[in-house]
Design a protein around this motif. Structure first.
Motif, PDB file in Angstrom:
ATOM      1  N   ASP A 571     -11.692  -6.409  -0.532  1.00  0.00           N
ATOM      2  CA  ASP A 571     -11.858  -4.789  -0.602  1.00  0.00           C
ATOM      3  C   ASP A 571     -10.858  -4.141   0.261  1.00  0.00           C
ATOM      4  O   ASP A 571     -10.543  -4.403   1.278  1.00  0.00           O
ATOM      5  CB  ASP A 571     -13.241  -4.517   0.073  1.00  0.00           C
ATOM      6  N   ILE A 572     -10.222  -3.208  -0.521  1.00  0.00           N
ATOM      7  CA  ILE A 572      -9.064  -2.389   0.247  1.00  0.00           C
ATOM      8  C   ILE A 572      -9.541  -0.873   0.126  1.00  0.00           C
ATOM      9  O   ILE A 572      -9.562  -0.212  -0.692  1.00  0.00           O
ATOM     10  CB  ILE A 572      -7.765  -2.594  -0.690  1.00  0.00           C
ATOM     11  N   TYR A 573      -9.232  -0.413   1.277  1.00  0.00           N
ATOM     12  CA  TYR A 573      -9.614   1.248   1.548  1.00  0.00           C
ATOM     13  C   TYR A 573      -8.107   1.825   1.494  1.00  0.00           C
ATOM     14  O   TYR A 573      -7.115   1.580   2.223  1.00  0.00           O
ATOM     15  CB  TYR A 573     -10.305   1.359   2.862  1.00  0.00           C
ATOM     16  N   LEU A 574      -7.861   3.009   0.648  1.00  0.00           N
ATOM     17  CA  LEU A 574      -6.823   3.648   0.564  1.00  0.00           C
ATOM     18  C   LEU A 574      -7.298   5.036   1.037  1.00  0.00           C
ATOM     19  O   LEU A 574      -8.078   5.724   0.548  1.00  0.00           O
ATOM     20  CB  LEU A 574      -6.508   3.790  -0.778  1.00  0.00           C
ATOM     21  N   PRO A 575      -6.612   5.610   2.136  1.00  0.00           N
ATOM     22  CA  PRO A 575      -6.768   6.920   2.601  1.00  0.00           C
ATOM     23  C   PRO A 575      -6.307   7.978   1.769  1.00  0.00           C
ATOM     24  O   PRO A 575      -5.728   7.673   0.881  1.00  0.00           O
ATOM     25  CB  PRO A 575      -6.270   6.913   3.955  1.00  0.00           C
ATOM     26  N   LYS A 576      -6.195   9.088   2.338  1.00  0.00           N
ATOM     27  CA  LYS A 576      -5.621  10.272   1.427  1.00  0.00           C
ATOM     28  C   LYS A 576      -4.358  10.083   1.011  1.00  0.00           C
ATOM     29  O   LYS A 576      -3.547   9.537   1.767  1.00  0.00           O
ATOM     30  CB  LYS A 576      -5.755  11.617   2.178  1.00  0.00           C
ATOM     31  N   GLY A 577      -3.926  10.418  -0.237  1.00  0.00           N
ATOM     32  CA  GLY A 577      -2.742  10.344  -0.784  1.00  0.00           C
ATOM     33  C   GLY A 577      -2.758   9.753  -2.062  1.00  0.00           C
ATOM     34  O   GLY A 577      -3.765   9.178  -2.816  1.00  0.00           O
ATOM     35  N   SER A 578      -1.499   9.437  -2.946  1.00  0.00           N
ATOM     36  CA  SER A 578      -1.413   8.693  -4.001  1.00  0.00           C
ATOM     37  C   SER A 578      -0.675   7.437  -3.988  1.00  0.00           C
ATOM     38  O   SER A 578       0.359   7.441  -3.060  1.00  0.00           O
ATOM     39  CB  SER A 578      -0.632   9.658  -4.925  1.00  0.00           C
ATOM     40  N   TRP A 579      -1.295   6.328  -4.136  1.00  0.00           N
ATOM     41  CA  TRP A 579      -0.785   5.011  -3.810  1.00  0.00           C
ATOM     42  C   TRP A 579      -0.444   4.287  -4.994  1.00  0.00           C
ATOM     43  O   TRP A 579      -1.285   3.902  -5.777  1.00  0.00           O
ATOM     44  CB  TRP A 579      -2.012   4.310  -3.057  1.00  0.00           C
ATOM     45  N   HIS A 587       2.255  -1.521 -11.606  1.00  0.00           N
ATOM     46  CA  HIS A 587       2.417  -0.532 -10.655  1.00  0.00           C
ATOM     47  C   HIS A 587       1.451   0.847 -10.673  1.00  0.00           C
ATOM     48  O   HIS A 587       2.097   1.766 -10.866  1.00  0.00           O
ATOM     49  CB  HIS A 587       3.692  -0.045 -10.474  1.00  0.00           C
ATOM     50  N   PRO A 588       0.216   0.666 -10.933  1.00  0.00           N
ATOM     51  CA  PRO A 588      -0.714   1.817 -11.254  1.00  0.00           C
ATOM     52  C   PRO A 588      -0.745   2.599  -9.795  1.00  0.00           C
ATOM     53  O   PRO A 588      -0.675   1.911  -8.724  1.00  0.00           O
ATOM     54  CB  PRO A 588      -2.060   0.970 -11.438  1.00  0.00           C
ATOM     55  N   VAL A 589      -0.870   3.807  -9.957  1.00  0.00           N
ATOM     56  CA  VAL A 589      -1.149   4.627  -8.906  1.00  0.00           C
ATOM     57  C   VAL A 589      -2.594   5.175  -8.715  1.00  0.00           C
ATOM     58  O   VAL A 589      -3.046   5.632  -9.583  1.00  0.00           O
ATOM     59  CB  VAL A 589      -0.338   5.889  -9.064  1.00  0.00           C
ATOM     60  N   THR A 590      -3.120   5.187  -7.561  1.00  0.00           N
ATOM     61  CA  THR A 590      -4.588   5.233  -7.259  1.00  0.00           C
ATOM     62  C   THR A 590      -4.682   6.658  -6.179  1.00  0.00           C
ATOM     63  O   THR A 590      -3.838   6.516  -5.269  1.00  0.00           O
ATOM     64  CB  THR A 590      -5.115   4.077  -6.713  1.00  0.00           C
ATOM     65  N   GLU A 591      -5.405   7.592  -6.621  1.00  0.00           N
ATOM     66  CA  GLU A 591      -5.857   8.630  -5.837  1.00  0.00           C
ATOM     67  C   GLU A 591      -6.709   8.106  -4.654  1.00  0.00           C
ATOM     68  O   GLU A 591      -7.638   7.684  -4.915  1.00  0.00           O
ATOM     69  CB  GLU A 591      -6.340   9.822  -6.388  1.00  0.00           C
ATOM     70  N   PHE A 609       0.799  -1.427  -0.967  1.00  0.00           N
ATOM     71  CA  PHE A 609       0.979  -0.210  -1.548  1.00  0.00           C
ATOM     72  C   PHE A 609       2.081   0.832  -1.016  1.00  0.00           C
ATOM     73  O   PHE A 609       1.988   0.762   0.311  1.00  0.00           O
ATOM     74  CB  PHE A 609      -0.551   0.688  -1.688  1.00  0.00           C
ATOM     75  N   THR A 610       2.655   1.601  -1.802  1.00  0.00           N
ATOM     76  CA  THR A 610       3.630   2.688  -1.328  1.00  0.00           C
ATOM     77  C   THR A 610       3.015   3.993  -1.673  1.00  0.00           C
ATOM     78  O   THR A 610       2.460   4.257  -2.779  1.00  0.00           O
ATOM     79  CB  THR A 610       4.870   2.668  -1.892  1.00  0.00           C
ATOM     80  N   ARG A 611       2.751   4.951  -0.754  1.00  0.00           N
ATOM     81  CA  ARG A 611       2.329   6.215  -0.935  1.00  0.00           C
ATOM     82  C   ARG A 611       3.559   7.264  -1.519  1.00  0.00           C
ATOM     83  O   ARG A 611       4.494   7.356  -0.843  1.00  0.00           O
ATOM     84  CB  ARG A 611       1.910   6.885   0.537  1.00  0.00           C
ATOM     85  N   VAL A 612       3.042   7.359  -2.706  1.00  0.00           N
ATOM     86  CA  VAL A 612       4.074   8.321  -3.468  1.00  0.00           C
ATOM     87  C   VAL A 612       3.877   9.716  -3.410  1.00  0.00           C
ATOM     88  O   VAL A 612       4.517  10.673  -3.719  1.00  0.00           O
ATOM     89  CB  VAL A 612       3.900   8.102  -5.089  1.00  0.00           C
ATOM     90  N   SER A 613       2.691   9.991  -2.701  1.00  0.00           N
ATOM     91  CA  SER A 613       2.420  11.587  -2.629  1.00  0.00           C
ATOM     92  C   SER A 613       1.167  11.717  -1.628  1.00  0.00           C
ATOM     93  O   SER A 613       0.474  10.936  -1.325  1.00  0.00           O
ATOM     94  CB  SER A 613       2.011  12.308  -3.670  1.00  0.00           C
TER      95      SER A 613
END
Length: 615
Positions: A571-579, A587-591, A609-613
């Motif tokens: 399980d991976i938690y992505l914080p605020k941003g577009s990843w 290379h899907p982007v997840t909010e 993951f790279t934060r794009v926004s």
């Protein structure tokens, strides 16, 4: 690195604090001191700290008062002798002092509008064990002391009669008296912890003066230690070098670890094992290697004439009863007193001579913890005994340039060198195994030591059992986005798949090395950590505050290694941003903020993951 050796026996600027001669003040043996340091608590503009002795509990209670309210935020257990204390007759005007039968406790209001206290306990005969507590009021706590069972966050840690110094017990290499609270508590109120940390960097911790060696941040360091232990010689080192090249790992740094000396402390090679060191080093240079050497601060009793020379000159740390010998992991001997400028210069000159004679490029400086000193040491000034030894050791060895590595520190954050994690066990566990690697990385960054050299991939094999293939690969993946890679157990000790994965992962590290170097340079400018906790992007995110198996490189790369045995998803938690997913070819982007449940991570996969926004 420079080859000019500053070897005259003169006052060294790095050792200008306190007395360094073997003749000690008798007073230093009479009074033992425990200094808890500055106790910092968040306060409103009108609030202040005060203390009150509680006769029932025997505690000195620390109170936060303001706006007509009073809150207990901590306490210190007072020296108990059964009698109520009285006011000290010779107390200072700026402190509250309590006199007990054989000891005293002084509380001084230091700085920043009464929001900081210094608490000092003095005993006439010996150091008393005391316990200090701070009420974190539901906030998460980060920082504090480095330890084997590193946790993130750290509010569940329990320290009972635990000396706050670098020491062998508990694998404490770095002992910084700094804690960061998730509600932003500092002497100056801030809304969030990242702002609180920025304030602490500027006002307390300080910043590195420069960055360590860029090539060390790019290509792996290969050590002889975990794979060969003490069984090394000229042929072994040459074979390691040949194997590294044969398997496609080029431009590496080769580290000759224990046991190369004629005796421990001689700083001369054993000619039976290494008959012509200069030729060996020259040959390794021709192959593209840089060569570094393991060095320690001890001289064993049987290592003559060096032991007798140091003893006669007063160059060893001395105990209060006049003894100098101490037990370390390679025998009994003296430890060089780096608080004595002449002793430090004598030792450093011999290291410089070794460097010049052999062509060795740099050094791994081991130990430095205070538990290796004879008890009780007479290091001065008394309030910095014994921790001054650690920082003066690091100051001394830092003259050997940015390629060195050390593992101990109290207030050596300014040094432009790699700080190595204390030895890790070759296991998956949270008892100093792989599970503690990321918490250790985050801890070192938050206490002002961002130039992290992780321990050897697969662990140190100190217990006799090395890593299996899975543990080795997962350990390597976990370190790829850390500042440096350190290998000893070889991937070809397993199979061709391991070699291929290792080549891919080291290549990935090389790919991102310019970004790592860029972040290290930013650290010099503003003190920002190189590897950040994921809550740094949103300090209000309660989920992110407790994630201990992910980390950031800068603020735009999130890394989520697999650190659980037999797992092929996580399980991976992505914080605020577009990843942007860098593993998935699409290379899907997840909010974020969001969870990615059961993210696929087979053995050859490192999720990142790279934060794009940022929105």
């Amino acid at each position: 690195m420079t080859t000019t050796a500053p070897c005259k026996l003169r006052q060294n600027r790095a050792h200008a604090i306190g007395a360094g001669s073997p003749e000690r003040s008798a007073a230093s043996c009479v009074t033992s001191l425990v200094l808890l340091g500055a106790l910092v608590a968040y306060a409103a503009a009108t609030a202040s700290l005060s203390t009150r002795y509680d006769q029932t509990s025997g505690r000195l209670v620390i109170l936060l008062t303001g706006d007509g309210e009073e809150e207990e935020v901590g306490y210190v257990t007072a020296p108990s002798d059964g009698y109520a204390p009285t006011a000290c007759e010779d107390g200072r005007s700026d402190e509250d002092c309590l006199q007990f039968t054989d000891s005293s406790m002084a509380v001084r209001h230091r700085t920043l509008d009464d929001r900081c206290l210094d608490i000092k306990v003095s005993a006439k005969s010996s150091t008393r064990s005391i316990r200090g507590c701070l009420n974190h009021r539901g906030a998460h706590i980060y920082g504090g002391i480095q330890k084997a069972q590193q946790t993130w966050p750290a509010e569940s840690d329990v320290f009972d009669h635990f000396s706050y110094v670098p020491k062998k017990d508990g694998k404490v290499g770095i002992a910084v008296r700094y804690w960061l609270f998730s509600d932003g508590r500092t002497p100056i109120p801030t809304p969030h912890e990242e702002q609180a940390h920025e304030y602490a960097i500027e006002n307390f911790l300080g910043k590195p003066e420069a960055i360590p060696d860029e090539r060390m941040a790019t290509h792996p360091v290969w050590s002889t230690w975990a794979r060969h232990k003490k069984d090394i010689d000229d042929a072994t080192v040459r074979q390691i070098a040949a194997d590294i090249i044969a398997h496609g790992f080029n431009e590496s740094q080769l580290q000759v670890d224990d046991y190369w000396e004629s005796c421990y402390g001689s700083l001369t090679f054993d000619t039976d094992k290494f008959p012509d060191v200069k030729t060996m080093v020259d040959d390794l240079h021709k192959l593209g290697y840089r060569v570094t050497l393991w060095v320690h601060p001890f001289v064993n009793q049987d290592c003559e004439p060096y032991y007798s020379q140091a003893l006669a000159s007063g160059y060893f740390v001395t105990s209060s009863n006049g003894t100098v010998d101490t037990q370390w992991w390679r025998g009994v001997g003296g430890v060089i007193d780096f608080t004595n400028s002449e002793a430090a210069a004598w030792w450093a000159c011999r290291v410089w001579a070794l460097h010049k004679a052999t062509g060795i490029d740099s050094f791994k400086f081991d130990a430095g913890e205070t538990s290796w000193l004879p008890y009780e040491s007479t290091i001065e000034p008394l309030e910095l005994n014994p921790v001054r030894f650690t920082d003066d050791y690091v100051k001394t060895v830092s003259q050997f340039g940015p390629m060195i590595e050390v593992r101990s520190s109290v207030r050596s954050q300014q040094q432009p060198v790699f700080f190595r994690m204390f030895d890790k066990h070759s296991s998956w566990s949270a008892q100093n195994g792989l599970r503690t690697l990321i918490p250790s990385l985050l801890h070192m960054n938050v206490v002002g030591h961002p130039f992290v050299l992780p321990d050897m991939i697969g662990g140190n094999v100190n217990s006799g059992n090395g890593p299996d293939k899975e543990l080795y690969i997962r350990w390597l993946e976990a370190t790829v986005f850390m500042p440096a890679l350190q290998m000893s157990i070889a991937p070809w000790d397993f199979d061709d798949e391991t070699v291929e994965i290792a080549r891919n992962m080291t290549s990935l590290h090389v790919q991102y090395a310019p970004r790592i170097v860029e972040l290290m340079k930013r650290t010099v400018q503003d003190g920002s950590p190189v590897n950040l906790p994921i809550w740094w992007l949103d300090p209000t995110d309660e989920t992110a505050l407790t994630v201990d198996s992910e980390f950031l490189l800068g603020e735009d790369i999130l890394v989520a290694p697999v650190v659980t045995h037999s797992a092929t998803t996580r399980d991976i938690y992505l914080p605020k941003g577009s990843w942007r997913d860098e593993v998935d070819p699409a290379h899907p982007v997840t909010e974020g903020p969001t969870w990615l449940r059961k993210y696929p991570a087979p053995l050859n996969t490192l999720p990142y993951f790279t934060r794009v926004s940022s929105s």
